[in-house]
Design a protein around this motif. Structure first.
Motif, PDB file in Angstrom:
ATOM      1  N   ARG A 143       0.890  -1.238   0.160  1.00  0.00           N
ATOM      2  CA  ARG A 143      -0.008  -0.108  -0.088  1.00  0.00           C
ATOM      3  C   ARG A 143       1.024   1.141   0.008  1.00  0.00           C
ATOM      4  O   ARG A 143       0.527   2.336  -0.819  1.00  0.00           O
ATOM      5  CB  ARG A 143      -0.863  -0.361   1.351  1.00  0.00           C
ATOM      6  CG  ARG A 143      -2.075  -1.065   1.023  1.00  0.00           C
ATOM      7  CD  ARG A 143      -2.813  -1.264   2.318  1.00  0.00           C
ATOM      8  NE  ARG A 143      -3.555  -0.075   2.613  1.00  0.00           N
ATOM      9  CZ  ARG A 143      -4.265   0.143   4.086  1.00  0.00           C
ATOM     10  NH1 ARG A 143      -4.154  -0.795   4.898  1.00  0.00           N
ATOM     11  NH2 ARG A 143      -4.741   1.306   4.253  1.00  0.00           N
ATOM     12  N   ALA A 144       2.050   1.201   0.807  1.00  0.00           N
ATOM     13  CA  ALA A 144       2.900   2.443   0.988  1.00  0.00           C
ATOM     14  C   ALA A 144       3.363   2.652  -0.415  1.00  0.00           C
ATOM     15  O   ALA A 144       3.667   3.739  -0.793  1.00  0.00           O
ATOM     16  CB  ALA A 144       3.815   2.173   1.884  1.00  0.00           C
ATOM     17  N   ARG A 145       3.893   1.578  -1.189  1.00  0.00           N
ATOM     18  CA  ARG A 145       4.554   1.605  -2.469  1.00  0.00           C
ATOM     19  C   ARG A 145       3.763   2.425  -3.477  1.00  0.00           C
ATOM     20  O   ARG A 145       3.936   3.163  -4.242  1.00  0.00           O
ATOM     21  CB  ARG A 145       5.032   0.315  -2.833  1.00  0.00           C
ATOM     22  CG  ARG A 145       5.914   0.448  -3.979  1.00  0.00           C
ATOM     23  CD  ARG A 145       6.632  -1.181  -4.278  1.00  0.00           C
ATOM     24  NE  ARG A 145       7.710  -1.276  -3.314  1.00  0.00           N
ATOM     25  CZ  ARG A 145       7.570  -2.277  -2.209  1.00  0.00           C
ATOM     26  NH1 ARG A 145       6.390  -2.745  -2.252  1.00  0.00           N
ATOM     27  NH2 ARG A 145       8.540  -2.457  -1.365  1.00  0.00           N
ATOM     28  N   ARG A 146       2.193   1.853  -3.661  1.00  0.00           N
ATOM     29  CA  ARG A 146       1.441   2.566  -4.444  1.00  0.00           C
ATOM     30  C   ARG A 146       1.244   4.199  -3.877  1.00  0.00           C
ATOM     31  O   ARG A 146       1.077   4.788  -4.765  1.00  0.00           O
ATOM     32  CB  ARG A 146       0.120   1.820  -4.298  1.00  0.00           C
ATOM     33  CG  ARG A 146       0.301   0.486  -4.953  1.00  0.00           C
ATOM     34  CD  ARG A 146      -1.193   0.035  -5.377  1.00  0.00           C
ATOM     35  NE  ARG A 146      -2.063  -0.206  -3.928  1.00  0.00           N
ATOM     36  CZ  ARG A 146      -1.864  -1.242  -3.272  1.00  0.00           C
ATOM     37  NH1 ARG A 146      -1.152  -2.467  -3.772  1.00  0.00           N
ATOM     38  NH2 ARG A 146      -2.676  -1.625  -2.109  1.00  0.00           N
ATOM     39  N   ASN A 147       1.049   4.324  -2.623  1.00  0.00           N
ATOM     40  CA  ASN A 147       0.765   5.571  -2.323  1.00  0.00           C
ATOM     41  C   ASN A 147       1.968   6.762  -2.471  1.00  0.00           C
ATOM     42  O   ASN A 147       1.841   7.827  -2.551  1.00  0.00           O
ATOM     43  CB  ASN A 147       0.525   5.644  -0.662  1.00  0.00           C
ATOM     44  CG  ASN A 147      -0.822   4.747  -0.302  1.00  0.00           C
ATOM     45  OD1 ASN A 147      -1.793   4.790  -1.040  1.00  0.00           O
ATOM     46  ND2 ASN A 147      -1.101   4.438   0.967  1.00  0.00           N
ATOM     47  N   LEU A 148       3.032   5.972  -2.539  1.00  0.00           N
ATOM     48  CA  LEU A 148       4.183   6.957  -2.588  1.00  0.00           C
ATOM     49  C   LEU A 148       4.752   7.055  -3.794  1.00  0.00           C
ATOM     50  O   LEU A 148       5.914   7.581  -4.082  1.00  0.00           O
ATOM     51  CB  LEU A 148       5.374   6.462  -1.407  1.00  0.00           C
ATOM     52  CG  LEU A 148       5.047   6.542   0.065  1.00  0.00           C
ATOM     53  CD1 LEU A 148       6.034   5.859   0.738  1.00  0.00           C
ATOM     54  CD2 LEU A 148       4.941   7.988   0.381  1.00  0.00           C
ATOM     55  N   ALA A 149       4.264   6.498  -4.901  1.00  0.00           N
ATOM     56  CA  ALA A 149       4.829   6.398  -6.330  1.00  0.00           C
ATOM     57  C   ALA A 149       5.090   7.872  -6.875  1.00  0.00           C
ATOM     58  O   ALA A 149       6.068   7.780  -7.592  1.00  0.00           O
ATOM     59  CB  ALA A 149       3.572   5.930  -7.049  1.00  0.00           C
ATOM     60  N   GLY A 150       4.400   8.861  -6.269  1.00  0.00           N
ATOM     61  CA  GLY A 150       4.600  10.147  -7.048  1.00  0.00           C
ATOM     62  C   GLY A 150       5.580  10.894  -6.150  1.00  0.00           C
ATOM     63  O   GLY A 150       5.961  12.172  -6.457  1.00  0.00           O
ATOM     64  N   PHE A 151       6.274  10.339  -5.056  1.00  0.00           N
ATOM     65  CA  PHE A 151       7.188  11.214  -4.413  1.00  0.00           C
ATOM     66  C   PHE A 151       8.561  10.713  -4.967  1.00  0.00           C
ATOM     67  O   PHE A 151       9.203   9.349  -4.597  1.00  0.00           O
ATOM     68  CB  PHE A 151       7.091  10.662  -2.903  1.00  0.00           C
ATOM     69  CG  PHE A 151       5.944  11.294  -2.320  1.00  0.00           C
ATOM     70  CD1 PHE A 151       5.751  12.405  -1.474  1.00  0.00           C
ATOM     71  CD2 PHE A 151       4.744  10.672  -2.321  1.00  0.00           C
ATOM     72  CE1 PHE A 151       4.637  13.135  -0.978  1.00  0.00           C
ATOM     73  CE2 PHE A 151       3.506  11.361  -2.051  1.00  0.00           C
ATOM     74  CZ  PHE A 151       3.504  12.529  -1.179  1.00  0.00           C
ATOM     75  N   GLU A 152       9.344  11.253  -5.538  1.00  0.00           N
ATOM     76  CA  GLU A 152      10.383  11.173  -6.349  1.00  0.00           C
ATOM     77  C   GLU A 152      11.819  10.735  -5.457  1.00  0.00           C
ATOM     78  O   GLU A 152      12.599  10.241  -5.974  1.00  0.00           O
ATOM     79  CB  GLU A 152      10.702  11.907  -7.431  1.00  0.00           C
ATOM     80  CG  GLU A 152       9.746  11.939  -8.654  1.00  0.00           C
ATOM     81  CD  GLU A 152      10.168  13.179  -9.632  1.00  0.00           C
ATOM     82  OE1 GLU A 152      10.904  13.681  -9.752  1.00  0.00           O
ATOM     83  OE2 GLU A 152       9.364  13.078 -10.666  1.00  0.00           O
ATOM     84  N   ASN A 153      11.768  11.410  -4.365  1.00  0.00           N
ATOM     85  CA  ASN A 153      12.857  11.361  -3.412  1.00  0.00           C
ATOM     86  C   ASN A 153      12.805  10.289  -2.411  1.00  0.00           C
ATOM     87  O   ASN A 153      13.544  10.181  -1.439  1.00  0.00           O
ATOM     88  CB  ASN A 153      13.238  12.582  -2.754  1.00  0.00           C
ATOM     89  CG  ASN A 153      12.012  13.135  -1.924  1.00  0.00           C
ATOM     90  OD1 ASN A 153      11.043  12.204  -1.905  1.00  0.00           O
ATOM     91  ND2 ASN A 153      12.239  13.971  -1.148  1.00  0.00           N
ATOM     92  N   VAL A 154      11.890   9.216  -2.604  1.00  0.00           N
ATOM     93  CA  VAL A 154      11.543   8.256  -1.637  1.00  0.00           C
ATOM     94  C   VAL A 154      11.935   7.041  -2.338  1.00  0.00           C
ATOM     95  O   VAL A 154      11.515   6.610  -3.380  1.00  0.00           O
ATOM     96  CB  VAL A 154      10.229   8.145  -1.125  1.00  0.00           C
ATOM     97  CG1 VAL A 154       9.711   6.770  -0.252  1.00  0.00           C
ATOM     98  CG2 VAL A 154       9.879   9.421  -0.149  1.00  0.00           C
ATOM     99  N   SER A 155      12.369   6.025  -1.658  1.00  0.00           N
ATOM    100  CA  SER A 155      12.698   4.705  -2.118  1.00  0.00           C
ATOM    101  C   SER A 155      11.869   3.768  -0.889  1.00  0.00           C
ATOM    102  O   SER A 155      12.179   4.172   0.368  1.00  0.00           O
ATOM    103  CB  SER A 155      14.048   4.222  -2.199  1.00  0.00           C
ATOM    104  OG  SER A 155      15.015   4.432  -1.172  1.00  0.00           O
TER     105      SER A 155
END
Length: 300
Positions: A143-155
């Motif tokens: 769920r987090a991976r989908r939610n954070l897809a637009g945050f380019e500085n996050v892995s």
């Protein structure tokens, strides 16, 4: 059903929410944190209605499906069977402020859940910073991976945040309680790096797995030249870690007694991989202790 708030109205609500949360947390002058709370849609991370909110240490259904109800200082369930929630915004505002300025920083978020506070850390780190999020539970991590897809500085990685070897980090933010800090967290702190984590003892279970700790507090640890400063951030209740960071029966009881005895607010340093100072430690575990003394001047 009454008329729902429009997207434009929700934008205003988020800014009011940010102002209220920071004021309740006693945070002043942190414009970056205000903008983070004001710009990240909480509804994107809590999941679809119907929602469950924590009420008197139990869950209750939320009758409205309008996202506006999410903009209050309330814990909403992410995985109620495990007691995992989208934590108190006021508590997190206080702790994120304690992490200090994060623009351009290397940040690690351990126990990312579905990514809401990771998203706030992303905003705080900015385009020149980077955030590594770690979540143990595969479903929450997806769920987090989908939610954070637009945050380019996050892995984001799915794994054990206590066992993951980390690169040198400026800030490590932990969102589950443990009976001790993980070796990898302390070892990864760069000079001036800060760790914020909840220290606690195991408590009652909320579901078949996981559970809340029975008592504990947040701590801010900072690496200074030759040592570590430590500050208690006050009481906190988080889902509890299982496995390596769960204390032995003996250490768990000693930690429980330390909290009962009080004095945690006087802790000033973490002694790491060295003997505790007799009579000067609030709590001493195997190879580490929380001490009443400042880091030695000769070590700075």
């Amino acid at each position: 059903m009454s008329a729902r708030f429009t997207p434009a109205e929700l934008t205003i609500v988020r800014r009011a929410f940010a102002a209220q949360v920071l004021a309740a947390a006693g945070v002043e002058g942190n414009a970056a944190l205000f903008e983070a709370f004001a710009s990240v849609p909480r509804e994107d991370f809590v999941g679809p209605a119907p929602w469950q909110a924590v009420r008197q240490r139990a869950y209750g259904s939320v009758v409205s499906d309008d996202p506006v109800v999410l903009y209050q200082d309330v814990n909403f369930a992410l995985s109620p069977g495990r007691g995992v929630n989208n934590g108190s915004p006021t508590l997190h505002a206080s702790w994120l402020d304690e992490l200090g300025p994060l623009a351009g920083a290397r940040v690690v978020h351990v126990g990312a859940g579905t990514g809401y506070y990771t998203a706030l850390l992303s905003r705080l780190a900015g385009k020149d910073g980077r955030v590594l999020a770690i979540e143990y539970d595969p479903e929450l991590a997806d769920r987090a991976r989908r939610n954070l897809a637009g945050f380019e500085n996050v892995s984001l990685i799915t794994g054990d945040g206590t066992a993951t070897v980390l690169e040198p980090s400026d800030a490590i933010y932990v969102n589950f309680a443990a009976g001790r800090p993980a070796d990898h967290w302390i070892e990864a702190l760069a000079l001036g790096g800060r760790l914020v984590f909840p220290l606690g003892v195991p408590g009652r279970k909320r579901g078949a797995t996981g559970g809340q700790h029975a008592g504990g507090a947040g701590f801010r640890i900072e690496r200074v030249a030759g040592g570590f400063s430590a500050t208690c951030l006050g009481p906190a209740f988080f889902v509890y870690a299982e496995g390596a960071l769960a204390p032995s029966t003996e250490d768990g009881e000693a930690l429980r007694e330390a909290f009962k005895a009080g004095g945690v607010e006087f802790v000033r340093s973490l002694r790491w991989q060295e003997a505790a100072v007799p009579g000067r430690s609030w709590f001493a575990g195997a190879g580490w202790s929380l001490c009443y003394d400042e880091p030695a001047a000769s070590e700075r």
